[in-house]
Design a protein around this motif. Structure first.
Motif, PDB file in Angstrom:
ATOM      1  N   ASP A   1     -25.524 -30.951 -77.892  1.00  0.00           N
ATOM      2  CA  ASP A   1     -25.247 -29.584 -77.433  1.00  0.00           C
ATOM      3  C   ASP A   1     -24.828 -28.708 -78.536  1.00  0.00           C
ATOM      4  N   LEU A   2     -24.864 -29.269 -79.898  1.00  0.00           N
ATOM      5  CA  LEU A   2     -24.633 -28.581 -81.240  1.00  0.00           C
ATOM      6  C   LEU A   2     -25.942 -27.592 -81.503  1.00  0.00           C
TER       7      LEU A   2
ATOM      8  N   ALA B   1     -15.442 -36.065 -68.734  1.00  0.00           N
ATOM      9  CA  ALA B   1     -15.705 -35.566 -69.905  1.00  0.00           C
ATOM     10  C   ALA B   1     -16.121 -36.797 -70.723  1.00  0.00           C
ATOM     11  N   VAL B   2     -17.103 -36.575 -71.745  1.00  0.00           N
ATOM     12  CA  VAL B   2     -17.465 -37.740 -72.602  1.00  0.00           C
ATOM     13  C   VAL B   2     -17.893 -37.172 -73.989  1.00  0.00           C
ATOM     14  N   ASP B   3     -18.103 -38.082 -74.760  1.00  0.00           N
ATOM     15  CA  ASP B   3     -18.712 -37.695 -75.943  1.00  0.00           C
ATOM     16  C   ASP B   3     -20.095 -37.869 -75.786  1.00  0.00           C
ATOM     17  N   PRO B   4     -20.839 -36.924 -76.085  1.00  0.00           N
ATOM     18  CA  PRO B   4     -22.445 -37.105 -75.644  1.00  0.00           C
ATOM     19  C   PRO B   4     -23.143 -37.731 -76.762  1.00  0.00           C
ATOM     20  N   SER B   5     -22.425 -38.301 -77.763  1.00  0.00           N
ATOM     21  CA  SER B   5     -23.065 -39.087 -78.756  1.00  0.00           C
ATOM     22  C   SER B   5     -23.000 -40.639 -78.274  1.00  0.00           C
ATOM     23  N   VAL B   6     -22.148 -40.857 -77.424  1.00  0.00           N
ATOM     24  CA  VAL B   6     -21.849 -42.213 -76.790  1.00  0.00           C
ATOM     25  C   VAL B   6     -22.443 -42.380 -75.285  1.00  0.00           C
TER      26      VAL B   6
ATOM     27  N   PRO C   1     -24.802 -39.683 -73.012  1.00  0.00           N
ATOM     28  CA  PRO C   1     -25.522 -38.493 -72.841  1.00  0.00           C
ATOM     29  C   PRO C   1     -24.749 -37.725 -71.542  1.00  0.00           C
ATOM     30  N   LEU C   2     -24.724 -36.412 -71.614  1.00  0.00           N
ATOM     31  CA  LEU C   2     -24.478 -35.510 -70.294  1.00  0.00           C
ATOM     32  C   LEU C   2     -25.572 -35.519 -69.506  1.00  0.00           C
ATOM     33  N   GLY C   3     -25.104 -35.430 -68.426  1.00  0.00           N
ATOM     34  CA  GLY C   3     -25.940 -35.646 -67.030  1.00  0.00           C
ATOM     35  C   GLY C   3     -26.138 -37.004 -66.629  1.00  0.00           C
ATOM     36  N   SER C   4     -25.541 -38.098 -67.272  1.00  0.00           N
ATOM     37  CA  SER C   4     -25.625 -39.251 -66.874  1.00  0.00           C
ATOM     38  C   SER C   4     -24.833 -39.651 -65.712  1.00  0.00           C
ATOM     39  N   LYS C   5     -25.195 -40.421 -64.896  1.00  0.00           N
ATOM     40  CA  LYS C   5     -24.398 -41.193 -63.914  1.00  0.00           C
ATOM     41  C   LYS C   5     -23.431 -42.340 -64.226  1.00  0.00           C
TER      42      LYS C   5
ATOM     43  N   GLY D   1     -20.592 -34.525 -66.990  1.00  0.00           N
ATOM     44  CA  GLY D   1     -20.593 -33.367 -67.084  1.00  0.00           C
ATOM     45  C   GLY D   1     -19.907 -32.479 -67.885  1.00  0.00           C
ATOM     46  N   ASP D   2     -19.097 -32.998 -68.604  1.00  0.00           N
ATOM     47  CA  ASP D   2     -18.071 -32.309 -69.443  1.00  0.00           C
ATOM     48  C   ASP D   2     -17.739 -32.791 -70.809  1.00  0.00           C
ATOM     49  N   THR D   3     -17.225 -32.060 -71.677  1.00  0.00           N
ATOM     50  CA  THR D   3     -16.879 -32.439 -73.123  1.00  0.00           C
ATOM     51  C   THR D   3     -15.447 -32.144 -73.427  1.00  0.00           C
TER      52      THR D   3
END
Length: 285
Positions: free
Chosen positions: A61-62, A227-232, A234-238, A250-252
């Protein structure tokens, strides 16, 4: 006087051409401003974070000020995929409802729009026509391979002596059901890790109630989102979270770094009750 008039019209034509070129460029690209995010840009131009990342080959998302972003699907992409029609998602829509409205399949909508899940949001633009996706016919083939009634009778007659000779060796009903019960209780397969989990709500101070991927949590209080760290993750993952269930990443969050997650709950009291836990999770896709 005639020379001045000719010079005036020539200058007007040049200005018109330059203005037209700028309008064309602005229709295809957006220049990132200070304070912009993919979510704010998606809301401004009626698209989604996922589509912006797909159109611009972004792995995270950067984004940076002055960066040029495509804000719509290129004409070449539309032509390649034979996309003719675009539908703007409305409140209460689902992929199934849209598929029924346009006479297409849910898996076709997912393929045409490069979606990683069934999650959509109001204002999102979806292609509703494109190259057809082949329909699986495994169930038809399975039915056609079943033996005819005469063959079933012959098989039953051949196996009858074996059943009468050793009835005591047949498993009891409880034993026969044991494998099915084991499969039902088994946890889903996926990439497993241990994380520190906290909880949050859509009504915290300064919260808009809308996630980084555009999910309106105030309108969907029953939605399971983390909410997650997208580097660990990925956004959209189940993600299957121990004690919480299967949720969408779905969130950061500014404090969500590394092996940390924040689970969404409907109320502040539930968030306080949740506290801080160490849980096991499995990233399913």
């Amino acid at each position: 006087m005639r020379k001045k008039i000719i010079a005036f019209f020539t200058g007007a034509i040049i200005v018109g051409v330059l203005a037209g070129g700028q309008a064309s460029a602005s229709a295809e690209a957006y220049k990132v401003q200070q304070g912009d995010s993919l979510w704010s840009i998606s809301q401004k131009h009626g698209t989604s974070v996922q589509q912006l990342k797909s159109w611009n080959d972004l792995s995270s998302d950067l984004i940076f000020p002055n960066q040029q972003l495509h804000i719509s699907a290129d004409k070449a992409v539309n032509k390649e995929n034979n996309i003719d029609d675009i539908y703007v998602v409305k409140s209460g829509d689902s992929l199934w409802k849209i598929s029924q409205k346009f006479g297409v399949q849910v898996n076709e909508l997912i393929a045409w729009n490069k979606l990683s899940s069934d999650l959509i949001h109001p204002g999102q633009k979806l292609a509703v026509k494109g190259n057809p996706v082949p329909v699986q016919t495994e169930t038809v083939n399975t039915v056609s391979q079943q033996p005819a009634p005469e063959q079933k009778e012959a098989v039953a007659q051949q196996s009858a002596p074996k059943q009468t000779q050793a009835p005591a060796q047949q498993p009891a009903p409880e034993q026969a059901q044991a494998p099915a019960e084991k499969n039902e209780s088994a946890s889903p397969q996926g990439n497993e890790m241990t994380v520190t989990a906290t909880a949050y709500t859509a009504y915290c101070n300064g919260c808009s109630g809308v996630t980084a991927t555009g999910i309106d949590l105030r309108s969907n209080p029953g939605q399971k989102v983390i909410a997650v760290d997208p580097s660990v993750i990925p956004l959209g993952s189940k993600v299957h979270v121990e004690g919480y269930g299967t949720a969408i990443a779905g969130d950061t969050g500014g404090a969500i770094k590394g092996n940390k997650i924040d689970v969404f709950v409907p109320s502040k009291s539930e968030a306080m009750k949740f506290g801080v836990k160490t849980v096991k999770i499995k990233v399913l896709n």
